[in-house]
Design an enzyme around this catalytic site. Structure first.
Site, PDB file in Angstrom:
ATOM      1  N   GLN A  57       0.630  -1.120   0.073  1.00  0.00           N
ATOM      2  CA  GLN A  57       0.192   0.043   0.071  1.00  0.00           C
ATOM      3  C   GLN A  57       0.858   1.147  -0.006  1.00  0.00           C
ATOM      4  OE1 GLN A  57      -1.519  -1.146   3.993  1.00  0.00           O
ATOM      5  NE2 GLN A  57      -1.470   1.088   4.459  1.00  0.00           N
ATOM      6  N   CYS A 104      -5.084   0.336   3.826  1.00  0.00           N
ATOM      7  CA  CYS A 104      -5.233  -1.078   4.155  1.00  0.00           C
ATOM      8  C   CYS A 104      -6.567  -1.754   4.004  1.00  0.00           C
ATOM      9  CB  CYS A 104      -4.641  -1.205   5.560  1.00  0.00           C
ATOM     10  SG  CYS A 104      -5.688  -0.372   6.887  1.00  0.00           S
ATOM     11  N   HIS A 106      -5.804  -1.254  11.739  1.00  0.00           N
ATOM     12  CA  HIS A 106      -5.224  -1.938  10.619  1.00  0.00           C
ATOM     13  C   HIS A 106      -6.258  -2.986  10.047  1.00  0.00           C
ATOM     14  CE1 HIS A 106      -2.069  -2.511   7.520  1.00  0.00           C
ATOM     15  NE2 HIS A 106      -1.968  -3.938   7.891  1.00  0.00           N
ATOM     16  N   ASN A 111      -0.771  -9.561   4.497  1.00  0.00           N
ATOM     17  CA  ASN A 111      -0.763  -8.116   4.911  1.00  0.00           C
ATOM     18  C   ASN A 111      -0.392  -7.417   3.653  1.00  0.00           C
ATOM     19  OD1 ASN A 111      -0.740  -5.714   6.423  1.00  0.00           O
ATOM     20  ND2 ASN A 111       1.182  -6.200   7.274  1.00  0.00           N
TER      21      ASN A 111
END
Length: 360
Positions: free
Chosen positions: A157, A163, A305, A326
């Site tokens: 990102q 996110c 997150h 992630n």
């Protein structure tokens, strides 16, 4: 012994006693200098490894102090982990990764971005479809959607707090593969540019549920190739000029604080998950099962997150874990993934069971 000799010895002893604190102080100062030099050298090596440069000597000195504080915290954690668990391959360890010269505030602003509203609405279009699924009878002991071809490569990102978009897109990419047999990399930038109402504000943060609602209303989401990622706010929405590459009807929410329900959902499809990603044990994660070996995971379960649950399994020592994708690039963690201890009561390690949802 004469009086004069006694007086001389007494004076010598007093002189030595008076000098002792100064000698000890000098020794400590030399130790501090040596430690400081070692840390400066470590910072130089880190800069070379990550290609980091600074504007001037003042900025470099400031970043060195931030790096020092983070490195000392990381070293302390790893020392305690070593003492508790030895060198087990599944033991959680931290590393001075590319975020080591950022303050906590700088890191959270650039690399997290979940916006949790004061009250989260219920599921759209019904309840939880997997509530009658028996894990004992129906779920495999492990699941890895990567092995099923339902997970695209790890993305990054960048310095954009979106996110939420990456988490929603990864879950939708997985569902699209499961339903159609096609794995298509979808566009996070379309969400950043176009889904800018309510809680969703591009690089300033957003929520996966809202992203799913936007995609459903819009009639789908463009592919990554048709609407590539720039990692910046302020771009004009180009959804009208990009054909949808995949679509969904809506989304459902996983019952909160229920890892059994989350496991039932992940057994069927990748799931968007909220977590405390700003905590240092997550930020500097390097390998192992986060929260295993008695370290307890994050210091709080405040959600900031978003990641994506793409599987679950069992470590070599018998610890159950979640496999999470992630959006900080493949150089973070275990090639861009994190394993987090599974089977906690309530909110889960780092709050992972508090706010999960999936597209339908």
């Amino acid at each position: 012994m004469s009086l004069s000799t006694l007086l001389l010895y007494s004076a010598l002893i007093l002189s030595i006693a008076a000098a002792a604190p100064r000698v000890a102080l000098a020794a400590r100062e030399l130790d501090d200098v040596a430690v400081g030099a070692a840390m400066a050298s470590r910072h130089e090596s880190w800069m070379a490894e990550h290609g980091r440069t600074y504007a001037d000597a003042e900025e470099k000195a400031r970043r060195l102090e931030i790096f020092r504080a983070n490195a000392e915290r990381i070293d302390s954690f790893n020392s305690k982990a070593d003492a508790a668990a030895g060198e087990s391959v599944d033991s959680h360890r931290l590393a001075t990764n590319r975020f080591a010269d950022l303050t906590d505030e700088e890191f959270r602003a650039a690399r997290t971005g979940l916006r949790r509203p004061a009250a989260v609405a219920g599921a759209v279009g019904g309840g939880f479809r997997y509530e009658n699924f028996s894990l004992q009878a129906d779920a495999a002991g492990s699941m890895d959607w990567r092995a099923m071809g339902a997970v695209t490569g790890v993305k990054d990102q960048g310095s954009c707090g979106c996110c939420w978009a990456f988490s929603a897109v990864a879950a939708m990419e997985g569902l699209t593969k499961i339903r159609t047999g096609r794995l298509v990399s979808l566009s996070e930038q379309q969400l950043v540019d176009c889904d800018v109402y309510g809680d969703d504000q591009g690089c300033e943060g957003g929520l996966m549920d809202n992203a799913f609602q936007y995609i459903s209303r819009q009639g789908g989401l463009a592919s990554e190739s048709a609407y590539p990622y720039s990692g910046e706010d302020g771009g004009s929405c180009r959804s009208g000029r990009a054909q949808p590459a995949a679509s969904i009807r809506g989304h459902e929410d996983v019952p909160a604080n229920n890892e059994g329900a989350l496991m039932a959902a992940v057994a069927h499809q990748p799931v968007s998950v909220a977590i405390n990603g700003g905590d240092y044990v997550f930020r500097f994660y390097d390998r192992g099962v986060l929260g295993a070996g008695g370290n307890g995971g994050c210091e709080s379960t405040e959600l900031d997150h978003a990641i994506t649950a793409v599987g679950y399994g069992m470590a070599g020592d018998g610890t159950g874990y979640w496999l999470m994708k992630n959006s900080w690039g493949s150089g973070w963690g275990e090639s861009g993934y994190v394993r987090i201890r599974r089977g906690s009561r309530g909110e889960g390690v780092c709050g992972l069971a508090k706010l999960a949802s999936y597209p339908v």
